[in-house]
Design a protein around this motif. Structure first.
Motif, PDB file in Angstrom:
ATOM      1  N   UNK A 230     -46.900  -8.716 110.550  1.00  0.00           N
ATOM      2  CA  UNK A 230     -45.930  -9.054 109.507  1.00  0.00           C
ATOM      3  C   UNK A 230     -46.560  -8.823 108.137  1.00  0.00           C
ATOM      4  N   UNK A 231     -45.777  -8.262 107.227  1.00  0.00           N
ATOM      5  CA  UNK A 231     -46.171  -8.099 105.829  1.00  0.00           C
ATOM      6  C   UNK A 231     -45.165  -8.852 104.976  1.00  0.00           C
ATOM      7  N   UNK A 232     -45.658  -9.803 104.204  1.00  0.00           N
ATOM      8  CA  UNK A 232     -44.800 -10.630 103.363  1.00  0.00           C
ATOM      9  C   UNK A 232     -44.745 -10.069 101.943  1.00  0.00           C
ATOM     10  N   UNK A 233     -43.768 -10.525 101.196  1.00  0.00           N
ATOM     11  CA  UNK A 233     -43.626 -10.013  99.849  1.00  0.00           C
ATOM     12  C   UNK A 233     -43.089 -11.036  98.868  1.00  0.00           C
ATOM     13  N   UNK A 234     -43.409 -10.814  97.621  1.00  0.00           N
ATOM     14  CA  UNK A 234     -42.881 -11.592  96.500  1.00  0.00           C
ATOM     15  C   UNK A 234     -42.270 -10.619  95.511  1.00  0.00           C
ATOM     16  N   UNK A 235     -40.986 -10.801  95.218  1.00  0.00           N
ATOM     17  CA  UNK A 235     -40.354 -10.051  94.136  1.00  0.00           C
ATOM     18  C   UNK A 235     -40.623 -10.820  92.857  1.00  0.00           C
ATOM     19  N   UNK A 236     -41.574 -10.324  92.078  1.00  0.00           N
ATOM     20  CA  UNK A 236     -42.000 -11.026  90.878  1.00  0.00           C
ATOM     21  C   UNK A 236     -41.036 -10.726  89.727  1.00  0.00           C
ATOM     22  N   UNK A 237     -40.573 -11.763  89.051  1.00  0.00           N
ATOM     23  CA  UNK A 237     -39.511 -11.586  88.069  1.00  0.00           C
ATOM     24  C   UNK A 237     -39.918 -11.905  86.638  1.00  0.00           C
ATOM     25  N   UNK A 238     -40.980 -12.673  86.456  1.00  0.00           N
ATOM     26  CA  UNK A 238     -41.445 -13.050  85.123  1.00  0.00           C
ATOM     27  C   UNK A 238     -42.920 -12.677  84.990  1.00  0.00           C
ATOM     28  N   UNK A 239     -43.419 -12.497  83.767  1.00  0.00           N
ATOM     29  CA  UNK A 239     -44.849 -12.194  83.608  1.00  0.00           C
ATOM     30  C   UNK A 239     -45.691 -13.237  84.334  1.00  0.00           C
ATOM     31  N   UNK A 240     -46.648 -12.753  85.119  1.00  0.00           N
ATOM     32  CA  UNK A 240     -47.418 -13.658  85.962  1.00  0.00           C
ATOM     33  C   UNK A 240     -48.910 -13.398  85.774  1.00  0.00           C
ATOM     34  N   UNK A 241     -49.522 -14.232  84.932  1.00  0.00           N
ATOM     35  CA  UNK A 241     -50.929 -14.085  84.609  1.00  0.00           C
ATOM     36  C   UNK A 241     -51.805 -15.065  85.352  1.00  0.00           C
ATOM     37  N   UNK A 242     -53.043 -15.258  84.914  1.00  0.00           N
ATOM     38  CA  UNK A 242     -54.004 -16.074  85.656  1.00  0.00           C
ATOM     39  C   UNK A 242     -53.660 -17.552  85.738  1.00  0.00           C
TER      40      UNK A 242
ATOM     41  N   UNK B 132     -52.115 -11.099  89.913  1.00  0.00           N
ATOM     42  CA  UNK B 132     -51.288 -11.043  88.716  1.00  0.00           C
ATOM     43  C   UNK B 132     -50.288  -9.894  88.837  1.00  0.00           C
ATOM     44  N   UNK B 133     -49.118 -10.077  88.242  1.00  0.00           N
ATOM     45  CA  UNK B 133     -48.068  -9.059  88.356  1.00  0.00           C
ATOM     46  C   UNK B 133     -47.133  -9.151  87.163  1.00  0.00           C
ATOM     47  N   UNK B 134     -46.444  -8.054  86.897  1.00  0.00           N
ATOM     48  CA  UNK B 134     -45.484  -8.015  85.814  1.00  0.00           C
ATOM     49  C   UNK B 134     -44.060  -8.157  86.315  1.00  0.00           C
ATOM     50  N   UNK B 135     -43.106  -8.343  85.418  1.00  0.00           N
ATOM     51  CA  UNK B 135     -41.700  -8.430  85.813  1.00  0.00           C
ATOM     52  C   UNK B 135     -41.257  -7.146  86.513  1.00  0.00           C
ATOM     53  N   UNK B 136     -40.702  -7.287  87.712  1.00  0.00           N
ATOM     54  CA  UNK B 136     -40.259  -6.123  88.458  1.00  0.00           C
ATOM     55  C   UNK B 136     -41.257  -5.608  89.465  1.00  0.00           C
ATOM     56  N   UNK B 137     -42.483  -6.166  89.465  1.00  0.00           N
ATOM     57  CA  UNK B 137     -43.483  -5.778  90.462  1.00  0.00           C
ATOM     58  C   UNK B 137     -43.258  -6.531  91.767  1.00  0.00           C
ATOM     59  N   UNK B 138     -43.705  -5.923  92.861  1.00  0.00           N
ATOM     60  CA  UNK B 138     -43.669  -6.583  94.167  1.00  0.00           C
ATOM     61  C   UNK B 138     -45.098  -6.816  94.644  1.00  0.00           C
ATOM     62  N   UNK B 139     -45.387  -8.044  95.019  1.00  0.00           N
ATOM     63  CA  UNK B 139     -46.678  -8.399  95.603  1.00  0.00           C
ATOM     64  C   UNK B 139     -46.530  -8.382  97.117  1.00  0.00           C
ATOM     65  N   UNK B 140     -47.409  -7.675  97.782  1.00  0.00           N
ATOM     66  CA  UNK B 140     -47.406  -7.593  99.243  1.00  0.00           C
ATOM     67  C   UNK B 140     -48.687  -8.197  99.787  1.00  0.00           C
ATOM     68  N   UNK B 141     -48.576  -8.872 100.912  1.00  0.00           N
ATOM     69  CA  UNK B 141     -49.776  -9.290 101.615  1.00  0.00           C
ATOM     70  C   UNK B 141     -49.510  -9.361 103.115  1.00  0.00           C
TER      71      UNK B 141
END
Length: 334
Positions: free
Chosen positions: A162-174, A232-241
């Protein structure tokens, strides 16, 4: 060793963990870092403007509970002004997975394409997962900020599953809350279970897709050079793990909110008929589900029971699904 006898595991010369779970599971995906490290960030999957629109929809959804939250007044950004949530901002109740904006995100062509590249097919099934709005609460707010290191895969499944994901919508810093990954834990997944088989409970490890690590078990990873990394991710990025990567979701610590939805797709061919029936029942009852869209389990307010009398078991409005979204949901055929 409690492994699946049909699974073959090898290490390539480049250090990539190649894991073969079934005849339909690709050994590697389009994303090199995902295969090597167990996580990656895919940039600009949706536009920043579209991401901002979804942020506004999430805030409007929270305002709709009538508990005093006002997206334009930070003085109202208090836990008592929000519906029930967990872990700093995880909304997995209230039929959150069936709000219109959650379904609109799942049907975004760019997001679907991300997972199509992972699995080698665009005939996918999607989970009905929750929403995360982690607000920068005051330090004394009654919020659970403790780390909860875990994997979302059974110890019995020692292969790519399984590969999970986050649809990142707001600036996401440290300091903005979000995904923490234990860098290096992914490539040691099988080694960890082999070294800890003696800790299995009577009857062996559970088939349940999830395991929370003890501090002693985390120390095993630390002793082998694994370290925590804030993604860390920007608005519109997808984080996968990959579900074998040890991780947890951190609460916001700075002055910026985290806004995201959880997204997870698997090949529709891997969904057994009994699991398709569960998915259809979840759709009919607006139940959220676990991350895994194939080995699906219903969750949420109706299943777990309400925490308060005003807790919702249905979305604010029944979602209107496109044909593509209906296919992803399992209520329209491919």
């Amino acid at each position: 060793m409690n492994t699946n006898s049909s699974t073959e595991t090898t290490i390539s010369p480049a250090g990539v963990l190649l894991l073969r779970g079934s005849a339909t599971t690709p050994e590697t995906s389009y994303y090199e870092d995902l295969d090597k490290n167990g996580w990656c960030v895919v940039k600009n999957v949706i536009s920043p403007e579209k991401a901002a629109y979804y942020v506004d929809q999430a805030y409007s959804w929270l305002e709709g509970f009538g508990k005093g939250f006002d997206k334009n007044d930070r003085e109202t950004w208090k836990p008592e002004n929000l519906p029930a949530f967990a872990k700093g901002g995880l909304f997995n109740r209230h039929a959150s997975g069936h709000e219109q904006f959650a379904w609109d995100i799942r049907a975004e062509p760019g997001l679907i394409d991300v997972f199509a590249k992972i699995w080698g097919t665009d005939e996918l099934a999607v989970s009905f997962d929750g929403v995360n709005v982690s607000l920068p609460f005051k330090a004394d707010a009654p919020v659970d900020r403790k780390p909860w290191a875990h994997v979302d895969q059974s110890p019995l499944r020692r292969f790519k599953y399984c590969v999970q994901g986050i649809m990142n919508l707001a600036p996401n810093g440290p300091k903005d809350g979000g995904l923490m990954v234990l860098q290096g834990s992914f490539s040691r997944y099988n080694e960890f279970w082999e070294a800890h088989d003696h800790e299995a409970p009577p009857g062996g490890w559970s088939k349940r897709n999830g395991y929370h690590h003890t501090q002693a078990q985390l120390q095993w990873f630390y002793d082998r050079g694994c370290t925590w990394h804030k993604v860390e991710a920007g608005p519109g990025d997808v984080i996968l793990w990959d579900s074998r990567c040890v991780h947890y979701g951190a609460a916001a610590e700075g002055d910026q909110p985290r806004v995201a939805t959880y997204v997870c797709y698997k090949p529709n061919r891997d969904v057994a008929p009994d699991k398709q029936a569960i998915r259809k029942e979840a759709m009919e009852n607006f139940d959220n589900t676990t991350h895994d869209a194939a080995d699906v389990k219903q969750t949420g307010s109706r299943i777990a029971g309400k925490l308060s009398d005003d807790e919702r078991t249905v979305p604010s409005k029944p979602p209107v699904l496109s044909h593509r979204a209906q296919q992803l949901a399992g209520i329209a055929a491919y």
